[in-house]
Design an enzyme around this catalytic site. Structure first.
Site, PDB file in Angstrom:
ATOM      1  N   VAL A  23       0.793  -1.261   0.176  1.00 57.02           N
ATOM      2  CA  VAL A  23      -0.022  -0.118   0.008  1.00 57.02           C
ATOM      3  C   VAL A  23       0.882   1.392   0.047  1.00 57.02           C
ATOM      4  O   VAL A  23       1.834   1.411   0.800  1.00 57.02           O
ATOM      5  CB  VAL A  23      -0.817   0.136   1.165  1.00 57.02           C
ATOM      6  CG1 VAL A  23      -1.964   1.235   1.307  1.00 57.02           C
ATOM      7  CG2 VAL A  23      -1.838  -1.203   1.189  1.00 57.02           C
ATOM      8  N   ASP A  77      -7.914  11.745   0.604  1.00 58.25           N
ATOM      9  CA  ASP A  77      -7.071  13.148   0.836  1.00 58.25           C
ATOM     10  C   ASP A  77      -6.615  12.703   2.428  1.00 58.25           C
ATOM     11  O   ASP A  77      -7.383  12.258   3.304  1.00 58.25           O
ATOM     12  CB  ASP A  77      -7.954  14.340   0.943  1.00 58.25           C
ATOM     13  CG  ASP A  77      -7.461  15.555   1.496  1.00 58.25           C
ATOM     14  OD1 ASP A  77      -6.155  15.249   1.857  1.00 58.25           O
ATOM     15  OD2 ASP A  77      -7.900  16.477   0.982  1.00 58.25           O
ATOM     16  N   ASN A 102       4.015   8.210   2.118  1.00 57.40           N
ATOM     17  CA  ASN A 102       4.568   8.721   1.157  1.00 57.40           C
ATOM     18  C   ASN A 102       4.046  10.345   0.920  1.00 57.40           C
ATOM     19  O   ASN A 102       4.371  10.829  -0.182  1.00 57.40           O
ATOM     20  CB  ASN A 102       4.966   8.066  -0.282  1.00 57.40           C
ATOM     21  CG  ASN A 102       5.655   8.889  -1.009  1.00 57.40           C
ATOM     22  OD1 ASN A 102       7.106   9.104  -0.871  1.00 57.40           O
ATOM     23  ND2 ASN A 102       5.288   9.257  -2.361  1.00 57.40           N
ATOM     24  N   TYR A 172       6.592  21.854   8.415  1.00 57.38           N
ATOM     25  CA  TYR A 172       7.152  20.833   7.486  1.00 57.38           C
ATOM     26  C   TYR A 172       8.190  20.200   8.434  1.00 57.38           C
ATOM     27  O   TYR A 172       8.174  18.944   8.522  1.00 57.38           O
ATOM     28  CB  TYR A 172       7.669  21.372   6.376  1.00 57.38           C
ATOM     29  CG  TYR A 172       8.160  20.360   5.265  1.00 57.38           C
ATOM     30  CD1 TYR A 172       7.138  19.108   4.916  1.00 57.38           C
ATOM     31  CD2 TYR A 172       9.592  19.957   5.302  1.00 57.38           C
ATOM     32  CE1 TYR A 172       7.660  18.191   3.933  1.00 57.38           C
ATOM     33  CE2 TYR A 172       9.996  19.058   4.276  1.00 57.38           C
ATOM     34  CZ  TYR A 172       9.148  18.081   3.612  1.00 57.38           C
ATOM     35  OH  TYR A 172       9.656  17.316   2.752  1.00 57.38           O
ATOM     36  N   LYS A 176       8.303  16.264  10.149  1.00 61.71           N
ATOM     37  CA  LYS A 176       9.257  15.167   9.492  1.00 61.71           C
ATOM     38  C   LYS A 176      10.028  14.721  10.506  1.00 61.71           C
ATOM     39  O   LYS A 176      10.677  13.723  10.518  1.00 61.71           O
ATOM     40  CB  LYS A 176      10.059  16.074   8.368  1.00 61.71           C
ATOM     41  CG  LYS A 176       9.063  16.140   7.037  1.00 61.71           C
ATOM     42  CD  LYS A 176       8.495  15.040   6.598  1.00 61.71           C
ATOM     43  CE  LYS A 176       7.585  15.119   5.376  1.00 61.71           C
ATOM     44  NZ  LYS A 176       7.056  13.796   4.881  1.00 61.71           N
ATOM     45  N   THR A 207      10.877  16.576  -8.212  1.00 60.94           N
ATOM     46  CA  THR A 207       9.652  15.600  -8.362  1.00 60.94           C
ATOM     47  C   THR A 207       8.829  16.902  -9.059  1.00 60.94           C
ATOM     48  O   THR A 207       9.112  18.236  -8.984  1.00 60.94           O
ATOM     49  CB  THR A 207       9.363  15.336  -7.122  1.00 60.94           C
ATOM     50  OG1 THR A 207       9.137  16.484  -6.209  1.00 60.94           O
ATOM     51  CG2 THR A 207      10.349  14.456  -6.372  1.00 60.94           C
TER      52      THR A 207
END
Length: 279
Positions: A23, A77, A102, A172, A176, A207
């Site tokens: 998954v 979402d 991810n 962020y 993380k 990316t």
């Protein structure tokens, strides 16, 4: 792009340990798509999760035709309440041996000038959803084993930003850091019980998300190829590593030692913990 030598990876051993289903939360593009392509090439079936069902269906059909795998596309979402619980429920009936968290990219923001709405959404995506999904799939991985051990793995795609604070990335960086410590702790708790967990302190990669964030004409020659990063993450998981830090940014030359020191600390605490648990 910068060169990142690929680590050896035994596809047959990987499929045996982490198949038949994986998954991927955050699978429609970028590193998620790279994971999907690399796992499909090894013959592992995929449940692809993101907000964009059309993109998931297109990717899944392409990989099914090319590699003969099965796939499911699940639109979700990851910033919504109970997203992690819904992902686990949607995978009911599948023999899942690998969960990959991810998601979690964020744009630059000045914390005091911005509202906290986006901050709370990031907490939901990078912390709450991860907690619920890892707990749900972890229970299933424990049940897959025998003789008191589980079988399978979890990869948490964190960021080098989680190794310390950064300007304009306050939330962020903080979320993380949670991801890195969470993954390491799960490794310490379950690695000897048959469940592999890897936290990846990922570098800046070329990316689609990055290209949407940076100004036009931004020089991406110093970025990494996400396919190299994901390949090495899969190899590191199979090798039983708790953390991967891809050297990047200020202090990059010290980061291999940081990775080694963090692993040594974890191993020390595993042994220390046995004095309390009798394990």
């Amino acid at each position: 792009m910068r060169d990142l030598p690929r680590l050896p990876l035994d596809a047959n051993a990987f499929r045996e340990r982490y198949g038949p289903w994986a998954v991927i939360a955050g699978a429609s593009e970028g590193t998620g798509e790279c994971y999907a392509r690399q796992l499909a090439e090894m013959g592992i079936n995929l449940m692809l999760v993101s907000r964009r069902e059309e993109a998931l269906e297109a990717l899944g059909k392409e990989l099914a035709e090319e590699h003969g795998i099965e796939f499911r596309a699940y639109a979700q979402d990851l910033t919504e309440p109970d997203a992690g619980l819904k992902i686990v429920a949607a995978a009911a009936g599948l023999d899942v041996g690998l969960y990959i968290s991810n998601a979690g990219a964020d744009g630059f923001a000045a914390f005091f000038e911005d509202s906290t709405e986006n901050a709370h959404r990031l907490v939901m995506m990078n912390i709450t959803t991860l907690i619920d999904a890892a707990n749900g799939f972890g229970k299933r991985l424990l049940a897959r084993g025998k003789d008191g051990k589980g079988r399978g793995g979890i990869i948490v795609m964190a960021s080098g930003a989680g190794l310390g604070g950064q300007p304009n990335l306050a939330m962020y960086s903080a979320t993380k850091a949670f991801e890195i410590n969470f993954a390491e702790s799960l490794w310490a708790e379950y690695h000897e019980r048959g469940i592999d967990v890897l936290g990846v302190a990922a570098p800046i990669m070329r990316t689609p998300t990055l290209l949407r964030m940076v100004p036009e004409g931004f020089d991406t020659s110093d970025t990494f190829d996400p396919a190299d990063v994901t390949h090495n993450a899969l190899a590191g998981l199979l090798a039983g590593e708790p953390i991967q830090i891809i050297p990047d940014g200020p202090g990059a030359e010290k980061q291999p030692q940081v990775e080694a020191d963090r692993k040594a600390r974890l191993i020390g605490f595993v042994e220390f913990n046995k004095t309390f648990t009798g394990g």
